[in-house]
Write a protein that holds these residues in place. Structure first.
Motif, PDB file in Angstrom:
ATOM      1  N   TYR A   1     -20.621 -69.780   7.674  1.00  0.00           N
ATOM      2  CA  TYR A   1     -20.274 -68.759   6.696  1.00  0.00           C
ATOM      3  C   TYR A   1     -19.155 -67.927   7.301  1.00  0.00           C
ATOM      4  O   TYR A   1     -19.175 -67.624   8.490  1.00  0.00           O
ATOM      5  N   TYR A   2     -18.196 -67.548   6.492  1.00  0.00           N
ATOM      6  CA  TYR A   2     -17.096 -66.698   6.939  1.00  0.00           C
ATOM      7  C   TYR A   2     -17.154 -65.398   6.149  1.00  0.00           C
ATOM      8  O   TYR A   2     -17.205 -65.420   4.921  1.00  0.00           O
ATOM      9  N   ILE A   3     -17.136 -64.291   6.856  1.00  0.00           N
ATOM     10  CA  ILE A   3     -17.118 -62.978   6.215  1.00  0.00           C
ATOM     11  C   ILE A   3     -15.896 -62.240   6.738  1.00  0.00           C
ATOM     12  O   ILE A   3     -15.759 -62.023   7.939  1.00  0.00           O
TER      13      ILE A   3
ATOM     14  N   ASN B   1     -16.982 -69.226  -2.447  1.00  0.00           N
ATOM     15  CA  ASN B   1     -16.060 -68.153  -2.084  1.00  0.00           C
ATOM     16  C   ASN B   1     -16.153 -67.039  -3.106  1.00  0.00           C
ATOM     17  O   ASN B   1     -16.339 -67.286  -4.294  1.00  0.00           O
TER      18      ASN B   1
ATOM     19  N   VAL C   1     -16.417 -63.478   1.187  1.00  0.00           N
ATOM     20  CA  VAL C   1     -17.463 -64.331   1.750  1.00  0.00           C
ATOM     21  C   VAL C   1     -17.129 -65.762   1.363  1.00  0.00           C
ATOM     22  O   VAL C   1     -16.894 -66.065   0.189  1.00  0.00           O
TER      23      VAL C   1
ATOM     24  N   THR D   1     -13.469 -58.806   6.144  1.00  0.00           N
ATOM     25  CA  THR D   1     -13.402 -57.488   5.509  1.00  0.00           C
ATOM     26  C   THR D   1     -12.053 -56.839   5.808  1.00  0.00           C
ATOM     27  O   THR D   1     -11.407 -57.150   6.808  1.00  0.00           O
TER      28      THR D   1
ATOM     29  N   LEU E   1     -13.971 -57.316   0.581  1.00  0.00           N
ATOM     30  CA  LEU E   1     -14.974 -58.146   1.223  1.00  0.00           C
ATOM     31  C   LEU E   1     -14.855 -59.569   0.690  1.00  0.00           C
ATOM     32  O   LEU E   1     -14.936 -59.796  -0.523  1.00  0.00           O
TER      33      LEU E   1
ATOM     34  N   ALA F   1     -18.113 -70.054   2.386  1.00  0.00           N
ATOM     35  CA  ALA F   1     -19.107 -70.916   3.023  1.00  0.00           C
ATOM     36  C   ALA F   1     -18.640 -72.358   2.992  1.00  0.00           C
ATOM     37  O   ALA F   1     -18.045 -72.819   2.022  1.00  0.00           O
TER      38      ALA F   1
END
Length: 81
Positions: free
Chosen positions: A48-50, A17, A41, A52, A39, A43
């Motif tokens: 994967y998580y993004i 993270n 990120v 924003t 942002l 995992a």
């Protein structure tokens, strides 16, 4: 980049993270305010998580910025399998 945030409490199954903050100044002469891009990120084994968020900068509109920060924190800390 303004900052890297490491104070969020992520779930244990996330093996990676990272939360970064970027300053987004407006184009000259546009009359717009400064903004920040947040942002995140994350995992885990399969995904994967993004995440924003674009928010007015803390210097230009602190009330909206702080409200947005609370919502962003809730979203990140509540990610579940």
């Amino acid at each position: 980049m303004i900052d890297v945030i490491d104070s969020y409490k992520f779930n244990d199954y996330l093996f990676f993270n990272r939360v970064e903050v970027y300053k987004l100044p407006p184009k000259k002469g546009s009359g717009l305010r400064n903004h920040e891009l947040w942002l995140a990120v994350m995992a885990e084994d399969r995904y994967y998580y993004i995440v924003t968020m674009l928010t007015p900068s803390r210097d230009d509109d602190f009330l909206n910025w702080s409200r947005n920060m609370s919502a962003f924190k809730i979203v990140l800390e509540s990610v579940r399998l």
